[in-house]
Design an enzyme around this catalytic site. Structure first.
Site, PDB file in Angstrom:
ATOM      1  N   ARG A 104       0.843  -1.197   0.000  1.00  0.00           N
ATOM      2  CA  ARG A 104       0.000   0.000   0.000  1.00  0.00           C
ATOM      3  C   ARG A 104       0.872   1.239   0.000  1.00  0.00           C
ATOM      4  NH1 ARG A 104      -4.356   0.581   4.724  1.00  0.00           N
ATOM      5  NH2 ARG A 104      -2.437   0.632   5.936  1.00  0.00           N
ATOM      6  N   THR A 108      -0.967   7.547  -1.144  1.00  0.00           N
ATOM      7  CA  THR A 108      -2.281   7.417  -1.776  1.00  0.00           C
ATOM      8  C   THR A 108      -3.140   6.314  -1.149  1.00  0.00           C
ATOM      9  OG1 THR A 108      -1.514   5.780  -3.405  1.00  0.00           O
ATOM     10  CG2 THR A 108      -1.236   8.121  -3.954  1.00  0.00           C
ATOM     11  N   ASP A 200      -0.304  -3.865  12.716  1.00  0.00           N
ATOM     12  CA  ASP A 200       0.181  -4.324  11.410  1.00  0.00           C
ATOM     13  C   ASP A 200       0.369  -5.835  11.455  1.00  0.00           C
ATOM     14  OD1 ASP A 200       2.261  -5.108   9.367  1.00  0.00           O
ATOM     15  OD2 ASP A 200       2.030  -3.003   8.837  1.00  0.00           O
ATOM     16  N   ASP A 203       3.928  -7.176  10.391  1.00  0.00           N
ATOM     17  CA  ASP A 203       4.960  -6.945  11.409  1.00  0.00           C
ATOM     18  C   ASP A 203       4.785  -7.886  12.590  1.00  0.00           C
ATOM     19  OD1 ASP A 203       6.208  -4.987   9.956  1.00  0.00           O
ATOM     20  OD2 ASP A 203       5.271  -3.314  11.009  1.00  0.00           O
TER      21      ASP A 203
END
Length: 209
Positions: A104, A108, A200, A203
Site C-alpha cells: 500500500r 495514496t 500491522d 509486522d
C-alpha cells in the site's frame, strides 16, 4: 450484505481476542492466525460438492461420500497472507498455492503490485484469497481484479478483521464474490489502519517494525 459472512464461532472469537492483544508475541501470534484460518476454512469449504464412493471397513462395505474432484487454489496477498496458508491447507492439502505481492502506497493508500506467481490451471480452480486485514480494501480488490483478468472464477476472500470501508470497496468492485471475516471493526483511522484492529499483521507475524 448477503455475500459477507461474519463467523461468530466461540473458538474463533476467543482466539481472535488473543490475536488482538498487543502483549501476544510473534510466535504465539503466528500460531493463532494459523488456527483461526483453519477454523474459518471449515466454513469457507462448506459448499464443496460430494460424490458417493464405496469403501471396505473392518466389518463390511460402506457407501460414503468424498469431495467430488474439486480443484482449490489458495492465494495469499503478501506478506501477511502467508500467515493463513498453513491453516487453510491443513484441511485440503492438495490445494495449490499462488502468491500475489501488493503493498500500500503510504501517500495514496492505493495498492502497488510487485510480484505474482499463480498455478497454471488457475481458470480450473476455485480460489481462496487470504489476507488477515481488510482495511481500505484496495489490495484485496486489486488482487481479485488481477485474478479475474487471468481467467479465475469462483473467488472467495477470507480475512480475520475487516473495516466497513474495506468491505464496501470490495463489494463495490466485485459484487460477485463471497467475503468471509471473523470480525467487522469500527472504522479506519487517518493512516488507513483498522480501529481497534490488531496493528500491522505482517509486522506482528514476522517480528518486524
Amino acid at each position: 450484505m448477503s455475500n459477507v459472512h461474519v463467523m461468530n464461532h466461540p473458538l474463533i472469537q476467543h482466539k481472535l481476542t488473543l490475536i488482538r492483544d498487543k502483549e501476544t508475541g510473534a510466535k504465539e501470534f503466528r500460531e493463532l492466525v494459523e488456527e483461526v484460518a483453519l477454523l474459518m476454512a471449515y466454513e469457507v469449504y462448506r459448499d464443496l460438492p460430494l460424490e458417493e464412493t464405496e469403501v471396505e471397513t473392518p466389518i463390511g462395505k460402506a457407501t460414503c461420500q468424498v469431495i467430488s474432484g474439486k480443484k482449490i487454489g489458495i492465494v495469499p496477498i503478501l506478506r501477511a497472507g502467508l500467515g493463513m496458508v498453513d491453516g487453510m491447507t491443513k484441511l485440503i492439502p492438495t490445494a495449490k498455492v499462488g502468491h500475489i505481492g501488493l503493498y500500500r502506497d503510504p501517500e495514496t493508500l492505493e495498492p502497488v503490485e510487485y510480484y505474482c506467481k499463480l498455478p497454471p490451471d488457475i481458470h480450473e480452480r476455485d480460489l481462496i484469497v487470504v489476507d488477515p486485514m481488510l482495511a481500505t480494501g484496495g489490495s484485496a480488490a486489486a488482487a481479485v481484479r488481477f485474478l479475474k483478468e487471468k481467467g479465475a472464477r469462483g473467488i472467495k476472500l477470507v480475512c480475520l478483521i475487516a473495516a466497513p470501508e474495506g468491505i464496501a470497496r470490495v463489494r463495490g468492485e466485485h459484487d460477485d464474490i463471497d467475503i468471509f471475516v471473523a470480525a467487522v471493526d469500527e472504522k479506519l483511522n487517518s493512516h488507513g489502519y483498522i480501529v481497534p484492529g490488531l496493528g500491522d499483521a505482517g509486522d506482528r507475524l514476522f517480528g518486524t517494525k
